[in-house]
Design a protein around this motif. Structure first.
Motif, PDB file in Angstrom:
ATOM      1  N   ARG A  53       5.501   1.434 -17.887  1.00 56.77           N
ATOM      2  CA  ARG A  53       4.366   0.821 -18.569  1.00 56.77           C
ATOM      3  C   ARG A  53       3.811  -0.354 -17.748  1.00 56.77           C
ATOM      4  NH1 ARG A  53       0.695  -0.679 -19.951  1.00 56.77           N
ATOM      5  NH2 ARG A  53      -0.207  -1.375 -21.923  1.00 56.77           N
ATOM      6  N   GLU A  54       4.728  -1.091 -17.133  1.00 54.27           N
ATOM      7  CA  GLU A  54       4.325  -2.317 -16.410  1.00 54.27           C
ATOM      8  C   GLU A  54       3.737  -2.036 -15.023  1.00 54.27           C
ATOM      9  OE1 GLU A  54       7.380  -1.550 -17.486  1.00 54.27           O
ATOM     10  OE2 GLU A  54       8.964  -2.269 -16.134  1.00 54.27           O
ATOM     11  N   SER A  55       3.483  -0.767 -14.713  1.00 51.76           N
ATOM     12  CA  SER A  55       2.761  -0.466 -13.468  1.00 51.76           C
ATOM     13  C   SER A  55       1.266  -0.387 -13.708  1.00 51.76           C
ATOM     14  CB  SER A  55       3.223   0.883 -12.898  1.00 51.76           C
ATOM     15  OG  SER A  55       4.617   0.906 -12.743  1.00 51.76           O
ATOM     16  N   ASP A  56       0.849  -0.481 -14.967  1.00 49.80           N
ATOM     17  CA  ASP A  56      -0.559  -0.298 -15.292  1.00 49.80           C
ATOM     18  C   ASP A  56      -1.373  -1.568 -14.972  1.00 49.80           C
ATOM     19  OD1 ASP A  56      -2.801   1.050 -16.103  1.00 49.80           O
ATOM     20  OD2 ASP A  56      -1.977   1.651 -18.040  1.00 49.80           O
ATOM     21  N   ALA A  57      -2.681  -1.425 -15.009  1.00 48.00           N
ATOM     22  CA  ALA A  57      -3.580  -2.509 -14.590  1.00 48.00           C
ATOM     23  C   ALA A  57      -3.463  -3.736 -15.488  1.00 48.00           C
ATOM     24  CB  ALA A  57      -5.016  -2.010 -14.582  1.00 48.00           C
ATOM     25  N   ASP A  58      -3.021  -3.558 -16.713  1.00 45.88           N
ATOM     26  CA  ASP A  58      -2.950  -4.705 -17.623  1.00 45.88           C
ATOM     27  C   ASP A  58      -1.664  -5.515 -17.451  1.00 45.88           C
ATOM     28  OD1 ASP A  58      -1.272  -2.859 -18.709  1.00 45.88           O
ATOM     29  OD2 ASP A  58      -2.147  -2.889 -20.726  1.00 45.88           O
ATOM     30  N   ALA A  59      -0.780  -5.133 -16.551  1.00 40.49           N
ATOM     31  CA  ALA A  59       0.353  -5.990 -16.187  1.00 40.49           C
ATOM     32  C   ALA A  59      -0.165  -6.959 -15.126  1.00 40.49           C
ATOM     33  CB  ALA A  59       1.508  -5.167 -15.647  1.00 40.49           C
ATOM     34  N   VAL A  60      -0.325  -8.237 -15.500  1.00 38.37           N
ATOM     35  CA  VAL A  60      -1.003  -9.193 -14.621  1.00 38.37           C
ATOM     36  C   VAL A  60      -0.126 -10.395 -14.288  1.00 38.37           C
ATOM     37  CG1 VAL A  60      -3.305  -8.514 -15.407  1.00 38.37           C
ATOM     38  CG2 VAL A  60      -2.082 -10.340 -16.614  1.00 38.37           C
TER      39      VAL A  60
ATOM     40  N   HIS B 137      -0.832   2.382  -6.637  1.00 40.96           N
ATOM     41  CA  HIS B 137       0.218   3.389  -6.734  1.00 40.96           C
ATOM     42  C   HIS B 137      -0.210   4.607  -7.539  1.00 40.96           C
ATOM     43  CE1 HIS B 137       0.814  -0.307  -9.132  1.00 40.96           C
ATOM     44  NE2 HIS B 137       0.702   0.531 -10.167  1.00 40.96           N
ATOM     45  N   ARG B 138       0.380   5.722  -7.156  1.00 41.21           N
ATOM     46  CA  ARG B 138       0.196   6.954  -7.940  1.00 41.21           C
ATOM     47  C   ARG B 138       0.804   6.702  -9.319  1.00 41.21           C
ATOM     48  NH1 ARG B 138       2.617  12.921  -6.286  1.00 41.21           N
ATOM     49  NH2 ARG B 138       2.082  13.940  -8.269  1.00 41.21           N
ATOM     50  N   TYR B 139       0.035   6.930 -10.362  1.00 43.31           N
ATOM     51  CA  TYR B 139       0.477   6.585 -11.718  1.00 43.31           C
ATOM     52  C   TYR B 139       0.284   7.760 -12.686  1.00 43.31           C
ATOM     53  CZ  TYR B 139       1.100   3.606 -15.871  1.00 43.31           C
ATOM     54  OH  TYR B 139       1.543   3.040 -17.045  1.00 43.31           O
ATOM     55  N   GLU B 140      -0.871   8.400 -12.588  1.00 42.34           N
ATOM     56  CA  GLU B 140      -1.173   9.562 -13.427  1.00 42.34           C
ATOM     57  C   GLU B 140      -0.826   9.310 -14.894  1.00 42.34           C
ATOM     58  OE1 GLU B 140      -0.752  13.496 -10.885  1.00 42.34           O
ATOM     59  OE2 GLU B 140       1.032  12.263 -10.638  1.00 42.34           O
ATOM     60  N   HIS B 141      -1.388   8.248 -15.425  1.00 41.24           N
ATOM     61  CA  HIS B 141      -1.171   7.894 -16.831  1.00 41.24           C
ATOM     62  C   HIS B 141       0.330   7.886 -17.167  1.00 41.24           C
ATOM     63  CE1 HIS B 141      -5.503   8.328 -17.491  1.00 41.24           C
ATOM     64  NE2 HIS B 141      -5.418   9.451 -16.816  1.00 41.24           N
ATOM     65  N   ARG B 142       1.088   7.279 -16.265  1.00 37.77           N
ATOM     66  CA  ARG B 142       2.530   7.081 -16.456  1.00 37.77           C
ATOM     67  C   ARG B 142       3.341   8.364 -16.340  1.00 37.77           C
ATOM     68  NH1 ARG B 142       5.334   4.024 -21.530  1.00 37.77           N
ATOM     69  NH2 ARG B 142       7.443   4.229 -20.678  1.00 37.77           N
ATOM     70  N   ARG B 143       2.774   9.400 -15.733  1.00 36.33           N
ATOM     71  CA  ARG B 143       3.560  10.625 -15.575  1.00 36.33           C
ATOM     72  C   ARG B 143       4.203  10.708 -14.196  1.00 36.33           C
ATOM     73  NH1 ARG B 143      -0.907  14.066 -17.540  1.00 36.33           N
ATOM     74  NH2 ARG B 143      -0.840  14.022 -19.814  1.00 36.33           N
ATOM     75  N   PHE B 144       4.094   9.647 -13.402  1.00 40.09           N
ATOM     76  CA  PHE B 144       4.689   9.674 -12.059  1.00 40.09           C
ATOM     77  C   PHE B 144       5.742   8.582 -11.925  1.00 40.09           C
ATOM     78  CE2 PHE B 144       4.740   8.891  -7.429  1.00 40.09           C
ATOM     79  CZ  PHE B 144       5.120  10.170  -7.038  1.00 40.09           C
TER      80      PHE B 144
ATOM     81  N   SER C  86      -5.611   3.866 -19.145  1.00 42.96           N
ATOM     82  CA  SER C  86      -4.761   4.883 -18.539  1.00 42.96           C
ATOM     83  C   SER C  86      -3.540   5.203 -19.394  1.00 42.96           C
ATOM     84  CB  SER C  86      -4.327   4.426 -17.164  1.00 42.96           C
ATOM     85  OG  SER C  86      -3.857   3.110 -17.227  1.00 42.96           O
ATOM     86  N   THR C  87      -3.318   4.431 -20.461  1.00 40.20           N
ATOM     87  CA  THR C  87      -2.174   4.738 -21.309  1.00 40.20           C
ATOM     88  C   THR C  87      -2.452   5.952 -22.202  1.00 40.20           C
ATOM     89  OG1 THR C  87      -3.053   2.929 -22.602  1.00 40.20           O
ATOM     90  CG2 THR C  87      -0.973   2.545 -21.466  1.00 40.20           C
ATOM     91  N   CYS C  88      -3.736   6.188 -22.538  1.00 36.35           N
ATOM     92  CA  CYS C  88      -4.005   7.394 -23.320  1.00 36.35           C
ATOM     93  C   CYS C  88      -4.356   8.513 -22.362  1.00 36.35           C
ATOM     94  CB  CYS C  88      -5.104   7.170 -24.355  1.00 36.35           C
ATOM     95  SG  CYS C  88      -6.726   6.860 -23.689  1.00 36.35           S
TER      96      CYS C  88
ATOM     97  N   TRP D 258       0.813  -1.222   0.000  1.00 40.82           N
ATOM     98  CA  TRP D 258       0.000   0.000   0.000  1.00 40.82           C
ATOM     99  C   TRP D 258       0.839   1.260   0.000  1.00 40.82           C
ATOM    100  CZ3 TRP D 258      -2.506  -2.028   5.050  1.00 40.82           C
ATOM    101  CH2 TRP D 258      -1.835  -1.558   6.186  1.00 40.82           C
ATOM    102  N   ASP D 259       2.145   1.121  -0.186  1.00 46.05           N
ATOM    103  CA  ASP D 259       3.003   2.284  -0.440  1.00 46.05           C
ATOM    104  C   ASP D 259       2.457   2.998  -1.681  1.00 46.05           C
ATOM    105  OD1 ASP D 259       6.169   3.166   0.150  1.00 46.05           O
ATOM    106  OD2 ASP D 259       5.500   3.544  -1.895  1.00 46.05           O
ATOM    107  N   VAL D 260       2.678   4.311  -1.768  1.00 43.99           N
ATOM    108  CA  VAL D 260       2.089   5.060  -2.885  1.00 43.99           C
ATOM    109  C   VAL D 260       2.874   4.865  -4.188  1.00 43.99           C
ATOM    110  CG1 VAL D 260       3.236   7.333  -2.874  1.00 43.99           C
ATOM    111  CG2 VAL D 260       0.753   7.175  -3.241  1.00 43.99           C
ATOM    112  N   HIS D 261       4.056   4.263  -4.104  1.00 47.66           N
ATOM    113  CA  HIS D 261       4.831   3.980  -5.315  1.00 47.66           C
ATOM    114  C   HIS D 261       4.648   2.517  -5.718  1.00 47.66           C
ATOM    115  CE1 HIS D 261       7.037   7.353  -3.338  1.00 47.66           C
ATOM    116  NE2 HIS D 261       7.056   7.821  -4.581  1.00 47.66           N
ATOM    117  N   HIS D 262       4.800   2.258  -7.004  1.00 47.75           N
ATOM    118  CA  HIS D 262       4.713   0.879  -7.475  1.00 47.75           C
ATOM    119  C   HIS D 262       5.954   0.106  -7.041  1.00 47.75           C
ATOM    120  CE1 HIS D 262       4.767  -2.205 -10.941  1.00 47.75           C
ATOM    121  NE2 HIS D 262       4.066  -2.656  -9.933  1.00 47.75           N
ATOM    122  N   GLY D 263       5.758  -1.012  -6.357  1.00 46.26           N
ATOM    123  CA  GLY D 263       6.889  -1.849  -5.965  1.00 46.26           C
ATOM    124  C   GLY D 263       7.308  -2.714  -7.144  1.00 46.26           C
TER     125      GLY D 263
END
Ligand code: X5A
Ligand code: ZN
Length: 532
Positions: free
Chosen positions: A207-214, A195-202, A369-371, A171-176
């Motif tokens: 790319r692999e922090s997005d929901a489709d990385a499973v 994680h804070r992602y902001e469409h990959r601006r954080f 979130s990629t667009c 639950w850290d705000v960054h992607h582990g």
């Protein structure tokens, strides 16, 4: 069975030795602030204190390459300039001559905690450590992290304690991303991160922090990413994420152990996260996790850079681990639209792998979130002068807010039991109050008058106790209670209890009937009452 707190003061030794605005927030005061908070609230004293040990090199080898461990061993003898040069080879990392020692203590603390929980010495616990670990990879330091303590703890739990399924909640705000890479093809470790992602601006802009990385191969569906595409996520968003994503999957996975990458940069006031969740939210999240794995929850500190917010959030988590009831959540409990979109995209991406997500039929993925919406990232660049000024202002306002945040006091009585007949044989667990007092006779009789079923002495006595208990719940003396009533009087007693509760200060009332019970007659539903 209690709660362990694993710590070693040597972990305050490593610190930044040169100018670096990105790294300066990872400072020794983080640990001292958290520990002092626990001491001041008397929480540290309620825990089993364990002094952290160093992890062995074999233990580090469960995740890291021998070359990387040797490189880190070598940093102990380097001068400041060499340390700075080596640090520059990694993203957002600084080394200190004591870093190797501290990072080994951090891993050792996590392993000791797992051992204490798995041997049954304690039910759960927290390792207060630095440096953090979840960004670190097999052969790389990253994002203030040197060794991946939680990943090593998961492998250790499998190897030394024979576990087959470990859940990691990050639950850290960054992607582990470090933890994700280590377990991406491993179905025995379910990794959940928001994680804070902001469409990959954080940061770390992956790319692999997005929901489709499973996950990959055998591990498909065992990596769960929930990217937040806006800042300002709060209590309602975090609760919704747990209730609608993490918990359904976690119940289906049925872990034998829960490890928490417990970063508190996802709490209000944190300069990295910019989120809004209040410290009490972490008590609720912790409580929700305790329904899994027989309550075997091992939390390991990751990020958290606003000292006051960090310390309060750590206290909330420890209170929940100790079994104290969680204070109510503040603010409107309505999730943000953007949060619901993120939740929906993870559910859609994970639906092929989890039965618990398959009933409703896959809803369409909303705004992938990629667009990104429009325009460029904010012109307020981090560590520019205007940014600093704005940040200092917000932080000052926030500190006073956190100061005023008077955390709800825990009621003196946890549970009260109101019995009717002298059930002398009943042995109550320690700490449960046997409630024998009664409401005033006139009050009782006034409430009972319209009900034939309450004419009997026995029913009236029971009602008096129910009403008394209700008042103690409403004035905060008692946290929860259970009352007995003679069967023929149940519906009437419930009717009175509902009316009485609403007239004695309850704003809203939820009535849940388990088993057969007619809905109490002629209760006007004015929007304050739900009966189910
Ligand atoms: C553990 C942790 C954050 C690194 C941020 C770098 N790392 N900008 O919170
Ligand atoms: Zn973080």
């Amino acid at each position: 069975m209690g709660t362990a707190l694993v710590y070693h003061e040597d972990m305050t030794a490593a610190r930044l030795l040169w100018e670096d605005p990105e790294c300066e927030i990872e400072c020794p005061q983080r640990l001292t602030a958290a520990l002092e908070g626990l001491q001041q609230r008397g929480l540290e004293q309620r825990c089993l204190r364990l002094v952290a040990r160093e992890a062995s090199e074999a233990e580090l080898g469960l995740v890291h390459s021998p070359e990387y461990v040797a490189l880190l061993r070598g940093t102990q003898a380097l001068g400041t300039q060499e340390l700075q040069a080596l640090s520059g080879q990694y993203d957002a990392v600084y080394f200190h001559p004591r870093t190797f020692h501290c990072a080994r203590l951090a891993v050792g603390a996590a392993l000791q905690l797992v051992d204490a929980v798995m041997t049954g010495a304690v039910r759960n616990g927290l390792a207060l450590v630095r440096p953090p670990g979840h960004h670190s990879q097999r052969a790389a330091a990253n994002g203030f992290c040197v060794f991946n303590s939680v990943a090593i703890a998961a492998r250790h739990a499998k190897q030394k304690h024979g576990l087959h399924r470990v859940l990691i909640v990050d639950w850290d705000v960054h992607h582990g991303q470090g933890t994700q890479y280590i377990f991406e093809d491993d179905p025995s470790v379910l990794y959940f991160s928001w994680h804070r992602y902001e469409h990959r601006r954080f940061w770390p802009y992956l790319r692999e922090s997005d929901a489709d990385a499973v996950g990959q191969g055998q591990g498909l569906g065992f990596t769960v990413n929930l990217p937040w595409n806006q800042v300002g996520m709060g209590n309602a968003d975090y609760m919704a994420a747990f209730l609608h994503v993490l918990l359904p999957l976690a119940f289906e996975f049925d872990p034998e152990l829960v490890l928490v990458s417990a970063g508190f940069d996802s709490a209000i006031g944190d300069p990295e996260g910019q989120m809004q969740a209040t410290p009490e939210c972490f008590a609720h999240l912790t409580q929700l996790l305790q329904v899994l794995a027989d309550g075997r929850v091992c939390a390991v500190l990751e990020g958290g850079y606003h000292l006051e917010s960090l310390s309060q959030s750590v206290c909330m988590m420890v209170q929940a681990l100790l079994g104290d009831p969680a204070p109510p959540l503040s603010g409107p409990m309505v999730p943000h639209g953007s949060a619901l979109e993120s939740i929906q995209s993870v559910r859609a991406a994970q639906a092929p792998y989890w039965m618990s997500l398959q009933q409703q039929g896959a809803a369409p993925v909303l705004s992938p979130s990629t667009c990104s919406p429009e325009g460029k990232p904010s012109p307020l660049l981090p560590w520019g002068p205007e940014f600093k000024a704005a940040a200092t202002q917000t932080m000052a306002a926030l500190s006073s807010l956190l100061d005023k945040l008077c955390l709800n006091p825990t009621p003196p009585v946890r549970t009260a039991v109101a019995l009717t007949a002298p059930d002398a044989a009943l042995v109550l667990p320690p700490g449960v109050l046997c409630q024998e007092r009664s409401a005033l006779p006139e009050e009782m009789q006034a409430w009972a008058r319209p009900h034939k079923a309450l004419a009997q002495d026995k029913a009236l006595t029971a009602l008096g106790r129910v009403l008394y208990l209700l008042d103690r719940l409403l004035d905060g003396q008692v946290s929860s209670g259970i009352a007995a009533t003679p069967a023929p009087a149940t519906a009437a007693t419930l009717d009175v209890a509902i009316r009485c509760g609403l007239s004695h200060g309850a704003q809203r009332l939820l009535c849940v009937a388990v088993g057969q019970l007619d809905r109490p007659p002629d209760l006007t539903d004015d929007g304050r009452l739900v009966v189910s």
